[in-house]
Scaffold this active site. Structure first.
Site, PDB file in Angstrom:
ATOM      1  N   ASP A 294      68.649 -96.951 -23.943  1.00 24.91           N
ATOM      2  CA  ASP A 294      69.808 -96.316 -24.571  1.00 24.91           C
ATOM      3  C   ASP A 294      71.000 -97.226 -24.732  1.00 24.91           C
ATOM      4  O   ASP A 294      71.892 -96.956 -25.541  1.00 24.91           O
ATOM      5  CB  ASP A 294      70.256 -95.115 -23.730  1.00 24.91           C
ATOM      6  CG  ASP A 294      70.889 -95.549 -22.425  1.00 24.91           C
ATOM      7  OD1 ASP A 294      70.200 -96.264 -21.663  1.00 24.91           O
ATOM      8  OD2 ASP A 294      72.055 -95.207 -22.166  1.00 24.91           O
TER       9      ASP A 294
ATOM     10  N   ASP B  95      63.681 -97.722 -19.662  1.00 24.95           N
ATOM     11  CA  ASP B  95      64.981 -97.840 -19.005  1.00 24.95           C
ATOM     12  C   ASP B  95      65.193 -96.583 -18.137  1.00 24.95           C
ATOM     13  O   ASP B  95      64.489 -95.574 -18.314  1.00 24.95           O
ATOM     14  CB  ASP B  95      66.068 -97.959 -20.085  1.00 24.95           C
ATOM     15  CG  ASP B  95      67.464 -97.879 -19.514  1.00 24.95           C
ATOM     16  OD1 ASP B  95      67.758 -98.651 -18.582  1.00 24.95           O
ATOM     17  OD2 ASP B  95      68.261 -97.032 -19.990  1.00 24.95           O
ATOM     18  N   ILE B  96      66.125 -96.629 -17.220  1.00 23.40           N
ATOM     19  CA  ILE B  96      66.325 -95.481 -16.325  1.00 23.40           C
ATOM     20  C   ILE B  96      67.561 -94.666 -16.731  1.00 23.40           C
ATOM     21  O   ILE B  96      67.447 -93.568 -17.274  1.00 23.40           O
ATOM     22  CB  ILE B  96      66.450 -95.949 -14.854  1.00 23.40           C
ATOM     23  CG1 ILE B  96      65.125 -96.604 -14.408  1.00 23.40           C
ATOM     24  CG2 ILE B  96      66.782 -94.763 -13.944  1.00 23.40           C
ATOM     25  CD1 ILE B  96      65.160 -97.172 -12.994  1.00 23.40           C
TER      26      ILE B  96
HETATM   27 MG    MG Z   1      70.339 -97.143 -19.773  1.00 21.49          MG
END
Ligand code: MG
Length: 252
Positions: free
Chosen positions: A199, A24-25
């Site tokens: 996250d 994920d970024i």
């Molecule tokens: Mg994220």
């Protein structure tokens, strides 16, 4: 929950070169910012990802809620990626739209209905519409109601996904888990041990897919999660990736 660190990497030494890395970024590779357009890409991070990709025979992909266009603004070069939670999908520069076409008239309706919501930022993506309210968290309930009403009016099936100070309407059936599984069906990802770090709530679909497939799922932060490992912050993720890169590259 187990924290992954250099020791855990060490115990899995034989597996490293067989990993497929899905990342994920926002909130994972990059520190969160007040709005998505002001995040900072740390110096050296794109090069680190490229190095890892080289070491893993190309099996590194970004899995983000951002559109592919927005991903490319941060990480130029057309890397393998799933954008808009998997509604946009790219491998070796070839883009596929996985979800149904976004109904443009719905965006216009939302714009008209949301004029009184001070602090709301609408983000139009190719296949979704995001409602950011970090600038005024007190409107969360009103924004949620507006988004649910829009979903009910939509000519295509939509689902509402929630994140940190954001709601987003995306085509039903789209999630990060299916995007990861799509990569794992083709080379160089097929047959590798999938590793996914994320996250946010939208990453939970990815964690569940990874767990089902016997991979390594890691959550960044401290909330309840179905991920089996944990990293404390994006900075810890970046340090972990650096160690991984060095360890894979070291002679055995
Ligand atoms: Mg994220």
């Amino acid at each position: 929950m187990v924290k992954i660190d250099a020791i855990d990497i060490g115990t899995r030494r034989l597996d490293w070169a067989e990993w497929a890395l899905f990342l994920d970024i926002d909130g994972t590779l990059l520190d969160l910012a007040p709005t998505p357009d002001v995040v900072v890409v740390p110096a050296g991070l794109p090069q680190r990802l490229q190095s890892l990709s080289d070491r893993l025979s190309g099996a590194v992909a970004l899995i983000s809620g951002r559109s592919l266009e927005s991903i490319d603004d941060l990480f130029p070069g057309g890397c393998d990626a799933a954008g808009t939670h998997g509604a946009e999908w790219r491998r070796s520069g070839r883009v596929e739209i996985v979800g149904e076409q976004w109904p443009a008239e719905l965006t216009w309706w939302v714009k008209g209905e949301s004029r009184h919501l001070s602090g709301l930022l609408l983000e139009e993506k190719p296949c979704s519409l995001a409602f950011h309210f970090a600038a005024n968290p007190t409107i969360e309930s009103a924004v949620r109601t507006l988004a649910l009403t829009a979903a009910a009016l939509s000519p295509i099936p939509l689902k509402l996904v929630g994140g940190k100070n954001v709601f987003e309407l995306v085509p039903a059936g789209i999630d990060k888990g299916q995007a990861i599984e799509r990569f794992l069906g083709i080379p160089p990802y097929a047959g590798r041990i999938p590793v996914f770090i994320g996250d946010d709530l939208t990453d939970e679909d990815g964690f569940r897919t990874i767990n089902r497939l016997g991979g390594l799922s890691a959550h960044v932060g401290s909330r309840d999660t179905s991920a089996r490992y944990r990293l404390g912050s994006p900075e810890e993720v970046r340090q972990w990736l650096t160690r991984l890169d060095i360890l894979i590259g070291a002679p055995s």
